[in-house]
Design a protein around this motif. Structure first.
Motif, PDB file in Angstrom:
ATOM      1  N   VAL A 162      -4.966   2.367  -6.671  1.00 40.39           N
ATOM      2  CA  VAL A 162      -4.810   3.816  -6.569  1.00 40.39           C
ATOM      3  C   VAL A 162      -5.987   4.304  -5.721  1.00 40.39           C
ATOM      4  N   ASP A 215      -0.988  12.631  -6.262  1.00 42.06           N
ATOM      5  CA  ASP A 215       0.209  12.142  -6.965  1.00 42.06           C
ATOM      6  C   ASP A 215       1.490  12.764  -6.423  1.00 42.06           C
ATOM      7  N   THR A 265      -3.138   8.575  -3.986  1.00 43.79           N
ATOM      8  CA  THR A 265      -1.850   7.912  -4.171  1.00 43.79           C
ATOM      9  C   THR A 265      -2.044   6.394  -4.261  1.00 43.79           C
ATOM     10  N   SER A 266      -0.943   5.687  -4.520  1.00 44.18           N
ATOM     11  CA  SER A 266      -1.015   4.225  -4.618  1.00 44.18           C
ATOM     12  C   SER A 266      -1.058   3.574  -3.249  1.00 44.18           C
ATOM     13  N   ALA A 320      -5.312  -0.628 -10.009  1.00 44.52           N
ATOM     14  CA  ALA A 320      -4.430   0.097 -10.937  1.00 44.52           C
ATOM     15  C   ALA A 320      -4.499  -0.419 -12.381  1.00 44.52           C
TER      16      ALA A 320
END
Ligand SMILES: [Zn+2]
Length: 303
Positions: free
Chosen positions: A292, A163, A192-193, A240
């Motif tokens: 994600v 993150d 992370t995305s 997500a």
């Protein structure tokens, strides 16, 4: 789709291209996509002083204020199982040696790693979280970005960046520094995305633009890896909306007491969460390309 190619103020951090396509605006910032490598980034970057805001505050479902360290710690402890998963992934791939958790928050991942006998240090820019992390784990917690720390080359067997990617001032500078301080064969775990082409504002409850500056595209990480001297050895993608509307996330405390109460009552009122999930996943987010990802990058032994 609206195009604002003329407004991009800097070339792409990953590939250097200036071909930028507007996607959407939030908080007064425009997010667009590099048409070459897929990196999503802001047309105008906020001042570097806002770098640490909101970092490591759990899922970004609240206001962009810095969470109190205790709230942050509570949210982190709710993610202990995830951190255990990260640690076991690293242990399977990394050589023996010391680890570094960048953006370590209040130190929950560090505590999980230490419980399995790993020697580990942290980096945390927010002072109250850093103090709590040091107090709870006894580990060495650095107070500056690694670009400004005088760390020896090949010092670490593994580095974790959970993150954090979206907050970085320049991902290529940070990832290159991580590459420098990793042993050959060392592992970078990135959580992370990754967003696909066609992402829209309604695809996330809040994107925290301004606080978040970058989102990886579908295959942007492979471009970074090639450029810097990493090999992508593992990718685990979670959709997500599936995470956002999960029981687990609804029971993870955020910074708003009111929202915490609403989320908890959704979970414990029979039928509410399943109907909400069905509506959000099957109807509202059918075309949502927001994932994600857990990504493992191995430092190539011969660059
Ligand atoms: Zn690019």
């Amino acid at each position: 789709m609206q195009t604002k190619q003329e407004n991009v103020s800097q070339p792409c951090d990953c590939c250097g291209s200036s071909q930028w396509e507007y996607r959407f605006s939030e908080n007064g910032f425009d997010l667009g996509r590099c048409t070459d490598c897929g990196l999503h980034y802001l047309s105008e970057m906020p001042s570097p002083n806002s770098r640490a805001t909101g970092m490591k505050a759990g899922l970004s479902d609240d206001s962009p204020h810095v969470a109190q360290a205790q709230v942050c710690n509570k949210a982190e402890r709710h993610r202990t199982r995830k951190f255990q998963h990260f640690c076991s992934l690293i242990r399977e791939s990394a050589p023996p040696g010391k680890w570094l958790d960048i953006g370590c928050g209040t130190g929950t991942l560090i505590a999980v790693a230490m419980a399995s006998g790993v020697e580990i240090e942290g980096v945390e820019l927010i002072s109250d979280r850093r103090e709590l992390a040091g107090m709870l784990t006894g580990a060495k917690i650095h107070d500056r970005p690694i670009e400004l720390l005088d760390l020896s080359p090949a010092l670490f067997a593994a580095v974790t960046l959970t993150d954090v990617f979206s907050h970085l001032l320049s991902p290529i500078a940070t990832l290159s520094n991580i590459h420098r301080i990793l042993q050959p064969g060392g592992i970078l775990l990135l959580y992370t995305s990754e967003v696909g082409d066609g992402v829209a504002r309604h695809h996330n409850y809040s994107w925290d633009l301004g606080d978040h500056r970058y989102y990886l595209g579908e295959h942007t990480i492979e471009r970074y890896a090639d450029k810097i001297g990493f090999e992508l050895v593992y990718r685990e993608k979670a959709w997500a909306p599936d995470l956002l509307y999960s029981r687990d996330n609804f029971l993870t405390p955020g910074r708003s007491i009111l929202r915490n109460m609403i989320k908890t009552s959704c979970v414990y009122t029979p039928g509410v969460l399943p109907i909400l999930r069905w509506y959000m996943l099957k109807m509202k987010n059918r075309d949502n390309p927001h994932y994600v990802s857990t990504l493992l990058l191995k430092k190539r032994t011969v660059s």
